[in-house]
Design a protein around this motif. Structure first.
Motif, PDB file in Angstrom:
ATOM      1  N   LYS A   1     -43.279 -12.506  21.349  1.00  0.00           N
ATOM      2  CA  LYS A   1     -42.017 -12.110  20.731  1.00  0.00           C
ATOM      3  C   LYS A   1     -40.986 -11.745  21.785  1.00  0.00           C
ATOM      4  N   GLY A   2     -39.784 -12.250  21.593  1.00  0.00           N
ATOM      5  CA  GLY A   2     -38.710 -11.979  22.526  1.00  0.00           C
ATOM      6  C   GLY A   2     -38.666 -12.921  23.704  1.00  0.00           C
ATOM      7  N   ARG A   3     -39.716 -13.704  23.890  1.00  0.00           N
ATOM      8  CA  ARG A   3     -39.777 -14.641  25.005  1.00  0.00           C
ATOM      9  C   ARG A   3     -39.796 -16.095  24.556  1.00  0.00           C
TER      10      ARG A   3
ATOM     11  N   THR B   1     -39.234 -19.134  21.512  1.00  0.00           N
ATOM     12  CA  THR B   1     -38.461 -19.475  20.329  1.00  0.00           C
ATOM     13  C   THR B   1     -38.933 -20.808  19.769  1.00  0.00           C
TER      14      THR B   1
ATOM     15  N   ASN C   1     -39.597 -18.687  27.622  1.00  0.00           N
ATOM     16  CA  ASN C   1     -38.903 -18.018  28.709  1.00  0.00           C
ATOM     17  C   ASN C   1     -39.739 -16.870  29.243  1.00  0.00           C
ATOM     18  N   SER C   2     -39.389 -16.402  30.427  1.00  0.00           N
ATOM     19  CA  SER C   2     -40.084 -15.277  31.055  1.00  0.00           C
ATOM     20  C   SER C   2     -41.595 -15.468  31.036  1.00  0.00           C
TER      21      SER C   2
ATOM     22  N   ASP D   1     -47.365 -11.284  18.619  1.00  0.00           N
ATOM     23  CA  ASP D   1     -46.776 -10.154  19.327  1.00  0.00           C
ATOM     24  C   ASP D   1     -46.642 -10.412  20.825  1.00  0.00           C
TER      25      ASP D   1
ATOM     26  N   SER E   1     -39.134 -20.853  32.928  1.00  0.00           N
ATOM     27  CA  SER E   1     -39.015 -21.331  31.559  1.00  0.00           C
ATOM     28  C   SER E   1     -39.548 -22.742  31.420  1.00  0.00           C
TER      29      SER E   1
ATOM     30  N   TYR F   1     -43.925 -15.012  14.984  1.00  0.00           N
ATOM     31  CA  TYR F   1     -44.423 -15.071  16.342  1.00  0.00           C
ATOM     32  C   TYR F   1     -45.586 -14.121  16.565  1.00  0.00           C
TER      33      TYR F   1
END
Length: 127
Positions: free
Chosen positions: A65-67, A69, A84-85, A62, A17, A60
């Motif tokens: 997204k989800g990683r 923020t 992250n990730s 694609d 991260s 975001y």
């Protein structure tokens, strides 16, 4: 003189991260939409994330997204990108941007929509 200065980039292992910061000076950006873009050599500057002037809406790419923020602290006149990730494909120079444009029909995905830019911070993800 209005300026945006990115910080927080560096070398990180895949899966790790990193948190990028964008410090604004010269004026308040509380009424501006803000975003993050990234660019690798030979490529166009690609959209990563956007946050509206109030902080109540975020968008975001694609691929992140989800990683990632995006957030803002208007009291500190600072924009953030929590990543992250992380993947090797995330390696790029990351740029902070701000805009007076409030039209969210889709143009916010493209660099010309933004009025102000930082000089970028390098993010390198190794595996």
């Amino acid at each position: 003189q209005a300026q945006l200065v990115e910080s927080g980039g560096g070398l990180v292992q895949a899966g790790g991260s990193l948190r990028l910061s964008c410090a604004a000076s010269g004026r308040t950006f509380s009424n501006y939409a803000m975003g993050w873009f990234r660019q690798v050599p030979g490529n166009e500057r690609d959209f990563v994330a956007n946050i509206n002037w109030s902080g109540g809406r975020t968008y975001y790419a694609d691929s992140v997204k989800g990683r990632f923020t995006i957030s803002r602290d208007d009291a500190k006149n600072t924009l953030y990108l929590q990543m992250n990730s992380l993947k090797p494909e995330d390696t790029a120079v990351y740029y902070c941007a701000a805009s007076t444009n409030g039209d969210y029909s889709g143009s916010y995905l493209h660099a010309p929509w933004y009025n102000y830019w930082g000089q970028g911070t390098q993010v390198t993800v190794s595996s």
